[in-house]
Design a protein around this motif. Sequence first.
Motif, mmCIF file in Angstrom:
data_model
loop_
_atom_site.group_PDB
_atom_site.id
_atom_site.type_symbol
_atom_site.label_atom_id
_atom_site.label_comp_id
_atom_site.label_asym_id
_atom_site.label_seq_id
_atom_site.Cartn_x
_atom_site.Cartn_y
_atom_site.Cartn_z
ATOM 1 N N LYS A 2 79.974 34.987 -5.159
ATOM 2 C CA LYS A 2 79.962 35.626 -6.465
ATOM 3 C C LYS A 2 79.151 36.902 -6.386
ATOM 4 C CE LYS A 2 81.334 34.175 -9.858
ATOM 5 N NZ LYS A 2 82.659 34.460 -10.429
ATOM 6 N N LYS A 11 78.905 42.614 -19.656
ATOM 7 C CA LYS A 11 80.052 41.715 -19.455
ATOM 8 C C LYS A 11 80.639 41.285 -20.794
ATOM 9 C CE LYS A 11 78.440 39.798 -15.065
ATOM 10 N NZ LYS A 11 78.374 38.607 -14.234
ATOM 11 N N GLY A 33 85.713 33.427 -14.272
ATOM 12 C CA GLY A 33 84.458 34.135 -14.027
ATOM 13 C C GLY A 33 83.676 34.370 -15.302
ATOM 14 N N ASP A 87 91.248 39.344 -16.789
ATOM 15 C CA ASP A 87 90.591 38.774 -15.612
ATOM 16 C C ASP A 87 89.474 39.688 -15.125
ATOM 17 O OD1 ASP A 87 90.103 36.989 -13.575
ATOM 18 O OD2 ASP A 87 92.149 37.004 -12.794
ATOM 19 N N HIS A 112 91.434 33.204 -6.649
ATOM 20 C CA HIS A 112 92.311 34.383 -6.629
ATOM 21 C C HIS A 112 93.793 34.068 -6.441
ATOM 22 C CE1 HIS A 112 90.851 33.620 -2.558
ATOM 23 N NE2 HIS A 112 92.003 34.083 -2.129
ATOM 24 N N GLU A 115 94.938 33.323 -9.895
ATOM 25 C CA GLU A 115 94.707 34.552 -10.669
ATOM 26 C C GLU A 115 95.783 35.586 -10.357
ATOM 27 O OE1 GLU A 115 89.865 34.649 -11.196
ATOM 28 O OE2 GLU A 115 90.695 35.306 -9.292
HETATM 29 C C1 5RP Z 1 87.173 34.556 -9.449
HETATM 30 C C2 5RP Z 1 87.174 36.021 -9.629
HETATM 31 C C3 5RP Z 1 86.307 36.556 -10.719
HETATM 32 O O1 5RP Z 1 87.099 37.220 -11.635
HETATM 33 C C4 5RP Z 1 85.303 37.493 -10.107
HETATM 34 O O2 5RP Z 1 84.528 36.737 -9.162
HETATM 35 C C5 5RP Z 1 84.378 38.127 -11.145
HETATM 36 O O3 5RP Z 1 83.546 37.169 -11.709
HETATM 37 P P1 5RP Z 1 82.371 37.556 -12.703
HETATM 38 O O4 5RP Z 1 83.015 38.092 -13.951
HETATM 39 O O5 5RP Z 1 81.632 36.261 -12.926
HETATM 40 O O6 5RP Z 1 81.507 38.573 -12.009
HETATM 41 O O7 5RP Z 1 87.841 36.771 -8.966
HETATM 42 O O8 5RP Z 1 87.957 34.175 -8.352
#
Ligand code: 5RP
Length: 235
Positions: A2, A11, A33, A87, A112, A115
């Motif tokens: 992460k 955010k 996320g 996303d 992903h 996603e």
């Molecule tokens: C999950 C992802 C998330 O969208 C990415 O890690 C961003 O997460 P965050 O908004 O918590 O920073 O690709 O597979």
Amino acid sequence: MKTAGGSDAAKRRAGERAAQDVTDGAVVGLGTGSTTAYAIEALGRAVDDGLEIRGIPTSFQSRQLALEVGIELTTLDAVDGVDLAIDGADQVADDPDTTGYGALIKGGGAAHTREKLVDAAADRFVVVADPSKLAGTLERSVPIEVIPDAHTVVADRLRELGGEPTLREAEGKDGPVVTDNGNLVLDCAFGPIDDPDSLATRLARLPGVVEHGLFVDLADVTYVGTDDGVETREY
Ligand code: 5RP
């Protein structure tokens, strides 16, 4: 894997801005996320106020949150199309003078594969990010979901492509991360990625790779939450 950093306020602003794009009757892809979670929560509040939508979650996490906040759920095979997907991203290519402008690295949450499926199916793919995610050139490790039997062979092929793969280890469990699809994740460092499209093509060709985290030519817009507002990048 992460991403660290990025203020919660930024955010939240990005997520809540994206939720405003959802219209009555829409089928909405629900990404994964912490940034997308703000969008899902905002959609839940809108549903309480009478908005009628159906959501397609991209992970166990987004499904759980959508259920908690009262969003009706559906699946890709039960709808004619997806109107909009929201996303997050681990890195967003933010130099308009490069060919990879708007390309993403995703998969920090190991989600992903679903996603990309849902985001690519959407008429409009809305990315939500904070400024810590922006980069002139993509350079984070690329998450690569592999079937378990393939992890050593794919790791060898990735080294031949100039990458340095690492099997993602779980926290709170011995051994590797196992994805929602029962697979493993290799995080592969390539250094600066000058041509994301070319690398994406080479990764997709490797037997045993289920999906990689380079999202090229998929995003339509990125909302970047800042300390005092939201910036918009249209692609
Ligand atoms: C999950 C992802 C998330 O969208 C990415 O890690 C961003 O997460 P965050 O908004 O918590 O920073 O690709 O597979």
